[in-house]
Motif scaffolding. Structure first.
Motif, short mmCIF file in Angstrom:
data_model
loop_
_atom_site.label_atom_id
_atom_site.label_comp_id
_atom_site.label_asym_id
_atom_site.label_seq_id
_atom_site.Cartn_x
_atom_site.Cartn_y
_atom_site.Cartn_z
N ALA A 47 0.84 -1.21 0.00
CA ALA A 47 0.00 0.00 0.00
C ALA A 47 0.87 1.25 0.00
O ALA A 47 0.44 2.32 -0.45
N LEU A 48 2.10 1.13 0.47
CA LEU A 48 3.01 2.28 0.50
C LEU A 48 3.33 2.76 -0.92
O LEU A 48 3.65 3.92 -1.14
N LEU A 49 3.23 1.85 -1.88
CA LEU A 49 3.55 2.21 -3.27
C LEU A 49 2.48 3.13 -3.86
O LEU A 49 2.70 3.76 -4.88
N ASP A 50 1.32 3.22 -3.20
CA ASP A 50 0.28 4.14 -3.67
C ASP A 50 0.76 5.59 -3.64
O ASP A 50 0.19 6.44 -4.31
N TRP A 51 1.77 5.87 -2.81
CA TRP A 51 2.28 7.25 -2.73
C TRP A 51 3.30 7.55 -3.83
O TRP A 51 3.75 8.68 -3.96
N ALA A 52 3.69 6.52 -4.55
CA ALA A 52 4.71 6.71 -5.58
C ALA A 52 4.13 7.47 -6.78
O ALA A 52 2.93 7.43 -7.03
N GLN A 53 5.02 8.14 -7.53
CA GLN A 53 4.58 8.79 -8.76
C GLN A 53 4.21 7.71 -9.76
O GLN A 53 4.84 6.64 -9.77
N PRO A 54 3.22 7.97 -10.63
CA PRO A 54 2.79 6.92 -11.57
C PRO A 54 3.93 6.46 -12.48
O PRO A 54 3.97 5.30 -12.88
N GLN A 55 4.86 7.37 -12.78
CA GLN A 55 5.95 6.99 -13.69
C GLN A 55 7.13 6.34 -12.98
O GLN A 55 8.11 5.94 -13.64
N ALA A 56 7.07 6.21 -11.65
CA ALA A 56 8.19 5.60 -10.92
C ALA A 56 8.34 4.14 -11.33
O ALA A 56 7.34 3.44 -11.53
N GLU A 57 9.59 3.72 -11.44
CA GLU A 57 9.84 2.31 -11.77
C GLU A 57 9.83 1.51 -10.46
O GLU A 57 10.54 1.83 -9.52
N ILE A 58 9.02 0.47 -10.43
CA ILE A 58 8.90 -0.33 -9.22
C ILE A 58 9.62 -1.66 -9.46
O ILE A 58 9.28 -2.40 -10.39
N VAL A 59 10.60 -1.95 -8.61
CA VAL A 59 11.39 -3.18 -8.78
C VAL A 59 11.17 -4.07 -7.56
O VAL A 59 11.46 -3.68 -6.44
N TYR A 60 10.65 -5.26 -7.81
CA TYR A 60 10.40 -6.20 -6.70
C TYR A 60 11.60 -7.14 -6.56
O TYR A 60 12.01 -7.77 -7.52
N VAL A 61 12.14 -7.20 -5.35
CA VAL A 61 13.30 -8.08 -5.13
C VAL A 61 13.02 -9.04 -3.97
O VAL A 61 13.91 -9.35 -3.19
N GLY A 62 11.78 -9.49 -3.87
CA GLY A 62 11.40 -10.41 -2.78
C GLY A 62 12.28 -11.64 -2.78
O GLY A 62 12.62 -12.18 -3.83
N LYS A 63 12.61 -12.04 -1.57
CA LYS A 63 13.50 -13.20 -1.46
C LYS A 63 12.67 -14.46 -1.27
O LYS A 63 11.69 -14.45 -0.54
N ARG A 64 13.11 -15.51 -1.89
CA ARG A 64 12.48 -16.80 -1.62
C ARG A 64 13.23 -17.44 -0.47
O ARG A 64 14.45 -17.32 -0.38
N ALA A 65 12.50 -18.11 0.42
CA ALA A 65 13.15 -18.73 1.57
C ALA A 65 14.25 -19.67 1.08
O ALA A 65 14.06 -20.39 0.10
N GLY A 66 15.38 -19.63 1.75
CA GLY A 66 16.47 -20.53 1.38
C GLY A 66 17.39 -19.95 0.32
O GLY A 66 18.43 -20.51 0.03
#
Ligand code: SAH
Length: 261
Positions: A47-66
């Motif tokens: 939900a924090l990403l709702d504050w981002a500018q629409p043109q902002a590049e969003i990069v997900y770097v979620g870690k997988r366990a292990g």
């Protein structure tokens, strides 16, 4: 908090807070709104990403366990690469970046690459859990110290860097991060190190979020309680007499004691 006084930081390691998006700092929210690139993972509330500018590049770097270690190097590379494009980069991290957040490693990678950065603190999970359960981490006459410890290594076969015997002897409030998988082992270790059977334990899952859950037991009854209730991650263990200060926890402990009597 800037790494060098002479160049304006282009990378910000921002603590996202424990879960509820309203618990981010004002500085953190302002930076999200300014960011041209936001690098985030699963612990930071989306939900924090709702504050981002629409043109902002969003990069997900979620870690997988292990896959923690290999991926951290990759995250460091991603941060450096984006910073080198000259854009304003926000690295959004759950809780506080410097509490079991590997923010120190990211800072090191940026320093080595000669990239100026700033660290913005966040409400760490222990503090979020304390507030949302009304379990004080310290309490006059009950606990004068608090220890943040990782339970992560306990889940691995290769032993542990944490001296649980020493932890059991300190007689302070213990907050175990990343301890869900190893919760039983940790409780067992504390018991065999001589911790009191009736020392209260609170397992708090998804603290500060609408589906927060708390399982309360004592070191002696923990396994039985945990068997009857599966809780989702992320979850934190608070072990210590302070747990009794929370009315909800005290009621659960009284109900347990009545069952045993
Ligand atoms: N940097 C983070 C911690 C990252 S380690 C911070 O300062 O909070 C991840 C661990 O944090 C999880 O395994 C869990 O133990 C804890 N955690 C994070 N968010 C939580 C939440 N909302 N409720 C309970 N525990 C949480």
């Amino acid at each position: 908090m800037s790494s060098t006084p002479f160049s304006a930081p282009r990378v910000f390691l921002v603590g996202a807070g424990p879960g509820d998006p309203r618990l981010i700092t004002v500085r953190g929210r302002d930076l999200i709104a300014l960011a041209e690139v936001i690098v985030h993972d699963e612990l930071a509330n989306r939900a924090l990403l709702d504050w981002a500018q629409p043109q902002a590049e969003i990069v997900y770097v979620g870690k997988r366990a292990g896959h923690h270690y290999a991926q951290q190097a990759e995250i460091n590379r991603i941060l450096v690469a984006h910073a080198r494009t000259g854009r304003l980069v926000v690295r959004l991290k759950g809780g506080d970046p410097l509490v079991f957040g590997r923010g120190g490693e990211e800072a090191e990678a940026l320093r080595e690459a000669g990239i100026a950065f700033e660290i913005v603190p966040g409400v760490t999970a222990a503090v979020g859990v304390a507030a949302s359960t009304a379990i004080p981490l310290t309490h006059r006459g009950v606990s004068s110290a608090v220890l943040f410890v990782t339970g992560h290594e306990c889940a691995e076969k290769s032993g542990t860097a944490v001296d649980w015997d020493a932890v059991a002897r300190v007689k302070c409030t213990m907050v175990v991060y990343m301890g869900l998988k190893a919760a039983r082992t940790i409780v067992e270790r504390l018991r065999s190190a001589g911790a009191e059977q009736d020392l209260p334990v609170a397992l708090v899952s998804r603290a500060t979020l609408p589906d927060q859950q708390m399982v309360v037991a004592t070191l002696g009854t923990f396994e039985t309680e945990l068997l009857t209730r599966e809780v989702p991650s992320p979850a934190l263990l608070i072990i210590g007499e302070v747990v009794r200060q929370s009315p909800a926890a005290a009621a659960a402990l009284a109900a347990l004691a009545a069952l045993e009597a």
